[in-house]
Motif scaffolding. Structure first.
Motif, PDB file in Angstrom:
ATOM      1  N   VAL A  15      -7.327 -14.735   9.398  1.00 16.34           N
ATOM      2  CA  VAL A  15      -7.800 -13.513  10.081  1.00 16.34           C
ATOM      3  C   VAL A  15      -9.140 -12.845   8.985  1.00 16.34           C
ATOM      4  CG1 VAL A  15      -8.036 -11.226  10.538  1.00 16.34           C
ATOM      5  CG2 VAL A  15      -6.044 -13.291  10.635  1.00 16.34           C
ATOM      6  N   ALA A  16     -10.153 -12.335   9.081  1.00 14.27           N
ATOM      7  CA  ALA A  16     -11.196 -11.521   7.992  1.00 14.27           C
ATOM      8  C   ALA A  16     -11.635 -10.822   8.705  1.00 14.27           C
ATOM      9  CB  ALA A  16     -12.496 -12.928   7.750  1.00 14.27           C
ATOM     10  N   ALA A  17     -11.902  -9.957   7.890  1.00 13.10           N
ATOM     11  CA  ALA A  17     -13.469  -8.676   8.376  1.00 13.10           C
ATOM     12  C   ALA A  17     -14.432  -8.735   7.556  1.00 13.10           C
ATOM     13  CB  ALA A  17     -12.564  -7.423   8.410  1.00 13.10           C
ATOM     14  N   ASP A  30     -14.845  -5.366  12.390  1.00 14.23           N
ATOM     15  CA  ASP A  30     -13.369  -5.466  12.437  1.00 14.23           C
ATOM     16  C   ASP A  30     -13.154  -4.917  11.121  1.00 14.23           C
ATOM     17  OD1 ASP A  30     -14.060  -6.926  14.768  1.00 14.23           O
ATOM     18  OD2 ASP A  30     -14.280  -8.642  13.988  1.00 14.23           O
ATOM     19  N   ALA A  31     -11.730  -5.181  11.621  1.00 13.80           N
ATOM     20  CA  ALA A  31     -10.469  -4.146  10.300  1.00 13.80           C
ATOM     21  C   ALA A  31      -9.293  -5.362  10.615  1.00 13.80           C
ATOM     22  CB  ALA A  31     -10.153  -3.116  10.912  1.00 13.80           C
ATOM     23  N   GLY A  32      -9.098  -6.397  10.470  1.00 19.40           N
ATOM     24  CA  GLY A  32      -8.401  -7.022  10.151  1.00 19.40           C
ATOM     25  C   GLY A  32      -6.980  -7.307  11.145  1.00 19.40           C
ATOM     26  N   LEU A  33      -5.874  -6.735   9.773  1.00 15.08           N
ATOM     27  CA  LEU A  33      -4.399  -6.788  10.393  1.00 15.08           C
ATOM     28  C   LEU A  33      -3.924  -5.222   8.941  1.00 15.08           C
ATOM     29  CD1 LEU A  33      -3.301 -10.103   9.651  1.00 15.08           C
ATOM     30  CD2 LEU A  33      -3.352  -9.368  11.376  1.00 15.08           C
ATOM     31  N   HIS A  66      -7.753  -8.049  15.019  1.00 15.10           N
ATOM     32  CA  HIS A  66      -8.640  -7.044  14.654  1.00 15.10           C
ATOM     33  C   HIS A  66      -9.329  -5.470  14.441  1.00 15.10           C
ATOM     34  CE1 HIS A  66     -11.366 -11.291  15.207  1.00 15.10           C
ATOM     35  NE2 HIS A  66     -10.736 -11.589  15.685  1.00 15.10           N
ATOM     36  N   VAL A  67      -8.361  -5.002  15.542  1.00 16.30           N
ATOM     37  CA  VAL A  67      -8.163  -3.588  15.090  1.00 16.30           C
ATOM     38  C   VAL A  67      -7.602  -2.807  13.630  1.00 16.30           C
ATOM     39  CG1 VAL A  67      -7.293  -1.676  16.029  1.00 16.30           C
ATOM     40  CG2 VAL A  67      -8.222  -3.373  17.873  1.00 16.30           C
ATOM     41  N   LEU A 214     -20.692 -15.177  10.901  1.00 16.82           N
ATOM     42  CA  LEU A 214     -18.678 -15.511  10.337  1.00 16.82           C
ATOM     43  C   LEU A 214     -18.404 -15.295  11.803  1.00 16.82           C
ATOM     44  CD1 LEU A 214     -20.390 -13.277   7.558  1.00 16.82           C
ATOM     45  CD2 LEU A 214     -20.003 -14.851   7.132  1.00 16.82           C
ATOM     46  N   PRO A 215     -17.575 -15.736  11.259  1.00 21.36           N
ATOM     47  CA  PRO A 215     -15.783 -15.710  12.346  1.00 21.36           C
ATOM     48  C   PRO A 215     -14.696 -14.787  11.926  1.00 21.36           C
ATOM     49  CG  PRO A 215     -16.122 -17.755  11.179  1.00 21.36           C
ATOM     50  CD  PRO A 215     -16.940 -17.240  10.729  1.00 21.36           C
TER      51      PRO A 215
END
Length: 238
Positions: A15-17, A30-33, A66-67, A214-215
């Motif tokens: 998981v990435a931001a 995005d804001a990942g976890l 992503h939130v 960038l995914p």
């Protein structure tokens, strides 16, 4: 992790931001976890920057991974959060879907679940306020991000094109590492509402001359958009 001095990633291939860094401040994609908050703090400190430098968050879609910490930034630091109008309700936790997951392997699934739990994926706080955006908008944020609609994974999925850092952020429009199978390389993302629409939407990336694709999940792609789309089609045909 620094990709370039103006482009940083927090999280990893699971998981990435991303941070777009300019003299005028930072745009977060995005804001990942929720637990990525500490990663964000560390990355900012390494750059000699702080949360006060973040001017806005652009969500590629409204799914919980992503939130992440977006509401914390909005609530505690006044950072505005932008999301496509078709995913605004999802980002607020008002709607969700549960599409079929398709094929999977137990090892990658357990690693994905383990990582998500370790980063607080079970305690996501949805947004209470968002700024709704549309396809074609150019936002008044560092890097002047341009919104490209990529409906399919969710109705309001977008790509975020930032010419200033020669990058396009695709969220879950595709993945380069499938979290349920472990398969690497460009391919359709899991948990997609409408797989055919998601594939058709990728044609909107054609013609973008960028160094980085960038995914939200998987390795950053650094070999050009035409090569990315060709590899994606090959994966679909396999």
């Amino acid at each position: 992790m620094e990709l370039t001095p103006q482009l940083h990633r927090i999280g990893n291939d699971t998981v990435a931001a991303y941070l777009v860094v300019t003299d005028d401040g930072i745009t977060l994609i995005d804001a990942g976890l929720p637990g990525h908050w500490r990663d964000l703090d560390r990355e900012l400190a390494a750059m000699g920057r702080s949360v006060a430098d973040i001017r806005g968050i652009v969500l590629t879609h409204g799914d919980s991974d992503h939130v992440g910490f977006a509401e914390r930034l909005r609530r505690d630091h006044g950072v505005p959060v932008f999301v496509h109008h078709a995913d605004a309700a999802r980002a607020r936790g008002e709607t969700s879907t549960k599409p079929g997951m398709g094929g999977m392997r137990i090892g990658p699934v357990l690693r994905f679940l383990g990582y998500s739990i370790s980063k607080g994926g079970y305690r996501t706080h949805h947004l209470t306020e968002v700024h709704e955006i549309c396809d074609g908008d150019v936002l008044d944020l560092p890097g002047a991000p341009r919104i490209i609609g990529l409906p399919g994974h969710s109705p309001g999925s977008i790509a975020v094109y930032v010419p200033a850092v020669s990058a396009v952020f695709v969220g879950d429009g595709l993945t380069t590492r499938h979290v349920l199978t472990g398969r690497r390389g460009p391919q359709p993302a899991p948990f997609t509402d409408d797989p055919e629409a998601a594939t058709e939407s990728l044609s909107r990336l054609e013609g973008l001359d960028v160094d980085w694709v960038l995914p939200g999940h998987g390795t950053p792609w650094h070999a050009g958009v035409p090569e990315l789309l060709a590899a994606y089609e090959a994966a679909r045909a396999a």
